[in-house]
Design an enzyme around this catalytic site. Structure first.
Site, short mmCIF file in Angstrom:
data_model
loop_
_atom_site.label_atom_id
_atom_site.label_comp_id
_atom_site.label_asym_id
_atom_site.label_seq_id
_atom_site.Cartn_x
_atom_site.Cartn_y
_atom_site.Cartn_z
N ASN A 71 0.80 -1.22 0.00
CA ASN A 71 0.00 0.00 0.00
C ASN A 71 0.83 1.27 0.00
O ASN A 71 0.30 2.37 0.18
CB ASN A 71 -0.94 0.00 1.21
CG ASN A 71 -1.78 -1.25 1.28
OD1 ASN A 71 -1.53 -2.09 2.14
ND2 ASN A 71 -2.71 -1.42 0.37
N ILE A 78 0.83 6.74 -0.13
CA ILE A 78 0.15 5.74 0.68
C ILE A 78 -1.28 5.57 0.19
O ILE A 78 -2.00 6.55 -0.03
CB ILE A 78 0.11 6.20 2.16
CG1 ILE A 78 1.52 6.56 2.64
CG2 ILE A 78 -0.54 5.14 3.04
CD1 ILE A 78 1.55 7.43 3.86
N CYS A 79 -1.69 4.32 0.05
CA CYS A 79 -3.07 4.02 -0.34
C CYS A 79 -3.82 3.54 0.91
O CYS A 79 -3.65 2.41 1.35
CB CYS A 79 -3.11 2.94 -1.42
SG CYS A 79 -4.78 2.58 -1.98
N ILE A 80 -4.59 4.45 1.49
CA ILE A 80 -5.43 4.14 2.64
C ILE A 80 -6.61 5.11 2.59
O ILE A 80 -6.44 6.30 2.29
CB ILE A 80 -4.64 4.24 3.97
CG1 ILE A 80 -5.48 3.75 5.16
CG2 ILE A 80 -4.10 5.61 4.19
CD1 ILE A 80 -4.68 3.60 6.45
#
Length: 163
Positions: A71, A78-80
């Site tokens: 992620n 950041i992938c969140i």
């Protein structure tokens, strides 16, 4: 409460955050890797930018320390969901920097390979988990450990212990 109020009053274990040159729109954070994860021996530097519309827009956060993670891409993005605003994101104005940093630390401990930024690392995480762990540990040892990180952490924890 101030932007960093929750962090000043009750800092989360293993996380420090402070403004750069007294500019509250540019923050720097260091977080220890979560225990029992391939990142546990590392200290990770993050860059935080606070948008003009904060808290109605999420902070912009990226890892400055390289991280081998499904992620997090090689640019530190950041992938969140909590870092996304609008209908597709989970950011809420009631959130703060402390809870966001805690969530990022939890993401290190528990990657989400179903929503990756790096599809190859996500595939490795799912199909060859032991190899993923070896690679994540190796990159952590290469970039997130060393005397600079240790001395910086001790210096900042001393500061936080006094306040």
């Amino acid at each position: 409460m101030s932007l960093l109020g929750a962090l000043d009053k009750d800092p989360p274990p293993g996380i420090v955050c402070y403004p750069i040159d007294d500019d509250m729109t540019k923050l720097e954070s260091y977080m220890k890797g979560p225990p029992d994860s391939p990142y546990e021996k590392g200290l990770f530097q993050l860059e935080i930018r606070i948008p003009q519309q904060y808290p109605f827009e999420p902070p912009q956060i990226r890892f400055k320390t390289p991280v081998y993670h499904p992620n997090i891409d090689d640019g530190g993005r950041i992938c969140i969901d909590i870092l996304k605003g609008g209908e597709k994101g989970a950011w809420k104005p009631s959130m703060n920097i402390a809870t966001t940093l805690i969530s990022l630390n939890q993401l290190l401990a528990c990657p989400n390979p179903d929503d990756p930024l790096d599809a190859e690392i996500a595939k490795e995480y799912q199909l060859d988990h032991e190899r993923f762990l070896r690679n994540a540990r190796a990159l952590t040892l290469k970039y997130a450990t060393g005397q600079h990180h240790v001395s910086y952490w001790k210096r900042n924890m001393y500061f936080y212990a006094d306040h």
